[in-house]
Each structure stands twice: as C-alpha cells, then as structure tokens.
Design a protein around this motif. Sequence first.
Motif, mmCIF file in Angstrom:
data_model
loop_
_atom_site.group_PDB
_atom_site.id
_atom_site.type_symbol
_atom_site.label_atom_id
_atom_site.label_comp_id
_atom_site.label_asym_id
_atom_site.label_seq_id
_atom_site.Cartn_x
_atom_site.Cartn_y
_atom_site.Cartn_z
ATOM 1 N N ASP A 64 52.547 -20.394 -25.470
ATOM 2 C CA ASP A 64 52.414 -19.739 -24.172
ATOM 3 C C ASP A 64 51.076 -19.942 -23.475
ATOM 4 O OD1 ASP A 64 50.950 -18.257 -25.929
ATOM 5 O OD2 ASP A 64 52.143 -16.424 -25.751
ATOM 6 N N PHE A 65 50.220 -20.866 -23.969
ATOM 7 C CA PHE A 65 48.926 -21.049 -23.320
ATOM 8 C C PHE A 65 48.338 -22.412 -23.657
ATOM 9 C CE2 PHE A 65 44.371 -20.793 -22.813
ATOM 10 C CZ PHE A 65 44.241 -20.109 -21.620
ATOM 11 N N MET A 66 47.646 -23.024 -22.685
ATOM 12 C CA MET A 66 46.845 -24.213 -22.945
ATOM 13 C C MET A 66 45.768 -24.326 -21.876
ATOM 14 S SD MET A 66 47.349 -26.700 -20.432
ATOM 15 C CE MET A 66 46.662 -28.036 -21.362
ATOM 16 N N ALA A 67 44.646 -24.912 -22.255
ATOM 17 C CA ALA A 67 43.551 -25.146 -21.317
ATOM 18 C C ALA A 67 42.851 -26.435 -21.715
ATOM 19 C CB ALA A 67 42.561 -23.978 -21.341
ATOM 20 N N CYS A 68 42.563 -27.282 -20.746
ATOM 21 C CA CYS A 68 41.870 -28.536 -21.042
ATOM 22 C C CYS A 68 41.242 -29.066 -19.763
ATOM 23 C CB CYS A 68 42.824 -29.567 -21.651
ATOM 24 S SG CYS A 68 44.101 -30.183 -20.533
ATOM 25 N N SER A 69 40.530 -30.192 -19.879
ATOM 26 C CA SER A 69 39.985 -30.826 -18.680
ATOM 27 C C SER A 69 41.129 -31.429 -17.879
ATOM 28 C CB SER A 69 38.974 -31.912 -19.052
ATOM 29 O OG SER A 69 39.636 -33.060 -19.558
ATOM 30 N N LEU A 70 40.975 -31.455 -16.570
ATOM 31 C CA LEU A 70 42.021 -32.013 -15.713
ATOM 32 C C LEU A 70 42.197 -33.505 -15.986
ATOM 33 C CD1 LEU A 70 44.071 -31.749 -13.462
ATOM 34 C CD2 LEU A 70 42.201 -31.927 -11.801
ATOM 35 N N LYS A 71 41.103 -34.203 -16.241
ATOM 36 C CA LYS A 71 41.170 -35.647 -16.514
ATOM 37 C C LYS A 71 42.039 -35.924 -17.738
ATOM 38 C CE LYS A 71 38.249 -39.756 -16.972
ATOM 39 N NZ LYS A 71 38.762 -40.361 -15.734
ATOM 40 N N PHE A 85 47.011 -22.933 -7.137
ATOM 41 C CA PHE A 85 47.721 -21.907 -7.894
ATOM 42 C C PHE A 85 49.210 -22.243 -7.884
ATOM 43 C CE2 PHE A 85 44.225 -20.024 -5.474
ATOM 44 C CZ PHE A 85 43.460 -19.429 -6.470
ATOM 45 N N LEU A 86 49.841 -22.199 -9.030
ATOM 46 C CA LEU A 86 51.278 -22.455 -9.107
ATOM 47 C C LEU A 86 51.962 -21.348 -9.893
ATOM 48 C CD1 LEU A 86 51.643 -26.282 -9.828
ATOM 49 C CD2 LEU A 86 52.292 -25.070 -7.745
ATOM 50 N N ALA A 87 53.065 -20.864 -9.354
ATOM 51 C CA ALA A 87 53.913 -19.911 -10.056
ATOM 52 C C ALA A 87 55.153 -20.650 -10.555
ATOM 53 C CB ALA A 87 54.307 -18.775 -9.118
ATOM 54 N N PRO A 88 55.851 -20.108 -11.531
ATOM 55 C CA PRO A 88 57.067 -20.764 -12.031
ATOM 56 C C PRO A 88 58.059 -21.044 -10.905
ATOM 57 C CG PRO A 88 56.437 -18.987 -13.499
ATOM 58 C CD PRO A 88 55.544 -18.876 -12.294
ATOM 59 N N HIS A 113 57.582 -26.073 -12.984
ATOM 60 C CA HIS A 113 57.188 -25.522 -14.271
ATOM 61 C C HIS A 113 57.906 -24.199 -14.536
ATOM 62 C CE1 HIS A 113 52.969 -27.489 -13.597
ATOM 63 N NE2 HIS A 113 53.864 -28.383 -13.972
ATOM 64 N N SER A 114 58.005 -23.845 -15.803
ATOM 65 C CA SER A 114 58.471 -22.509 -16.172
ATOM 66 C C SER A 114 57.277 -21.592 -16.434
ATOM 67 C CB SER A 114 59.357 -22.582 -17.421
ATOM 68 O OG SER A 114 58.604 -23.061 -18.530
ATOM 69 N N PHE A 115 56.062 -22.089 -16.178
ATOM 70 C CA PHE A 115 54.841 -21.340 -16.469
ATOM 71 C C PHE A 115 53.938 -21.284 -15.242
ATOM 72 C CE2 PHE A 115 54.495 -25.756 -17.874
ATOM 73 C CZ PHE A 115 53.384 -26.203 -17.192
ATOM 74 N N TYR A 116 52.872 -20.496 -15.336
ATOM 75 C CA TYR A 116 51.868 -20.392 -14.278
ATOM 76 C C TYR A 116 50.780 -21.429 -14.519
ATOM 77 C CZ TYR A 116 53.923 -15.850 -13.109
ATOM 78 O OH TYR A 116 54.777 -14.859 -12.737
ATOM 79 N N GLN A 117 50.109 -21.818 -13.436
ATOM 80 C CA GLN A 117 49.061 -22.833 -13.571
ATOM 81 C C GLN A 117 47.898 -22.561 -12.616
ATOM 82 O OE1 GLN A 117 49.325 -27.190 -12.126
ATOM 83 N NE2 GLN A 117 49.794 -27.321 -14.319
ATOM 84 N N LEU A 118 46.680 -22.731 -13.143
ATOM 85 C CA LEU A 118 45.458 -22.762 -12.339
ATOM 86 C C LEU A 118 44.857 -24.154 -12.484
ATOM 87 C CD1 LEU A 118 43.694 -19.424 -13.396
ATOM 88 C CD2 LEU A 118 45.008 -19.824 -11.318
ATOM 89 N N MET A 119 44.541 -24.793 -11.378
ATOM 90 C CA MET A 119 43.944 -26.131 -11.413
ATOM 91 C C MET A 119 42.719 -26.153 -10.508
ATOM 92 S SD MET A 119 45.543 -29.804 -10.181
ATOM 93 C CE MET A 119 46.945 -29.766 -11.293
#
Length: 290
Positions: free
Chosen positions: A21-28, A74-77, A43-49
């Motif tokens: 239910d979670f991941m974080a990494c560099s955009l590159k 910002f992205l919502a499912p 996506h079925s998940f939320y995203q911050l970029m």
Amino acid sequence: MNKIPTYSICNLFGTETCTKDFMACSLKTFLENQSKLIMPHRHSFYQLMYIAEGSGKYTVDFNTFDVNPGQLFFLAPGQIHSWNFSDNTDGSIINFDESFFTSVCYNPHFLNEFPFFNSMTQRSTTMLKEEIKEQALSLFAHIKQEHEADSDFKNDYIRALMLQLLVVLARACQPEKSNETTRYNYTLLRNFEKLIETNFKTKKLPKEYAELLYITPNHLNAVVTSTTGKSAGELIRDRILLEAKRMLVNSGQTISEIAWHLNFEDNAYFSRFFKKYTGVSPDEFRKQQV
C-alpha cells in the motif's frame, strides 16, 4: 476498443518487489522503470509527484498541463492520465493506497477531505509555494529515506510524515484570504463538491443540492460563482461530462448504455447534451481518443 488499463502499486513493481500500500522513490527512477505509463492509464491508488527538473506535458482527465520545475501533481484513484516528459526529468514520487491510512484511521473518507484529491475546482497541479518549499521537500526526502530503511515502526512513522506533508500542502491550497466570509464560502464549496461526487448521476439541478445543504439555490449559486467563477450548475455539468468522457474511453459500453448509466432520458438527449458542451458527439469524442 481497448480498455484503458488500471494499475495498482503491485502491478507497477511486480510481486517480488511489491509493497502492498505504499512506495516512494525518485521520479527519475520511477520513469526509467515504468516506460509503459506514457500511454493513457489510471491508478487504483493516490499519487503525489514533484518535478524538481525537466519539462514536457502531463494530461489528467483530458486536460493537458505544461511541466515545469517546482510543480506538484496530485492524482486520485480513477483519474485518466498520461505524460510526455523530457529525458532529464527528475523529482520525487509517492504512491499510496487508501488502506495505508484507513487501516489506522476511523474516517474511511479521510483522504477525500484534502482539496487536491477531491475537488472539481482545484487543478490537478500547482506550483510549490516558496514559503513551504523547504519544509515540503524535506518531508518528501524524509519519507523516501524512511521507506528505503528497515526500521521498527516504519509504516507508523511514514504515516505521521505523510500526514504532515498532506496538511502542509492542503494549507497552501487554501484561499489566501482568511476572513470569516471566505472560510464559510470555501467550506460550503467543499461540501457542495462532495455532494456532487456522491449524487451527480441522479441529481442534476442546483436546487436539489441547495436543499441538501439547507440553503437557497440563489445563495448556493452566489457563493459558488464568487469562489470559482463558475455557476453551481456548471460544476454539476462538468462532473457529469467528466464521467461521460471517462466511460467513453474506458469501456466498451454503447452510447445508449452510458446514457442510461448517467440517468439521461434517452440516447438522443445525452448526445445533444454532450455535443452542446464539448463541441463533438459522444461517438466522435470516442474516436478521437483511439
């Protein structure tokens, strides 16, 4: 037509490296490993970029944005999106399922309280304001560092950091004026938007929402217009049109089936409505997206 794919976090990274239910990494790093995502998907998940450097185009729910350093997306499912970034694009990205918070949060709709995840008047992107930039980027980095570590109470600490980041960003998205009238208007608008999201398929008139909000239709329209520049009826209509567009590009349903799903009297009425506000018929719109 081919259905637009929906990815979960597990779909993106495979079962061996899947975090539920979670991941974080560099955009590159993310872009190098997910080249397939340049095509329209959801996506079925939320995203911050966060975009630290680079340029290009980013399309979210049929709106295309220029990409610039300092920008947040910002992205919502469920939001249909695609991108075309320059090769030097880098920054930070965080993906998280609703379950990451709701497993320890009483409110099942917790994330929808944030304006950037549930707002028809809030754009899917904003420039990170200078007054919060240092704090926000520090939180992005701290979250990534903690995610990559193997520490006790890891997820609990990440939740605390994520909550802090979301609140910092939400405050930055609030209206700059802080008088009582502005706060009241903003709260009323958010409640109106939430009601639209729940009822747009069955309630299409401002007076129906005014009744749910215990105010007059004229008062609702005045507040919405002064806050957004659009009428209450336009916000309702925009949400119906967005759903129609999503269904046209993401399902094999006929125009009649979509019209029925959105509670239009018949196919002809739906087609007239769609063309009046988009300039093309539902069938023409669908063909444009292939």
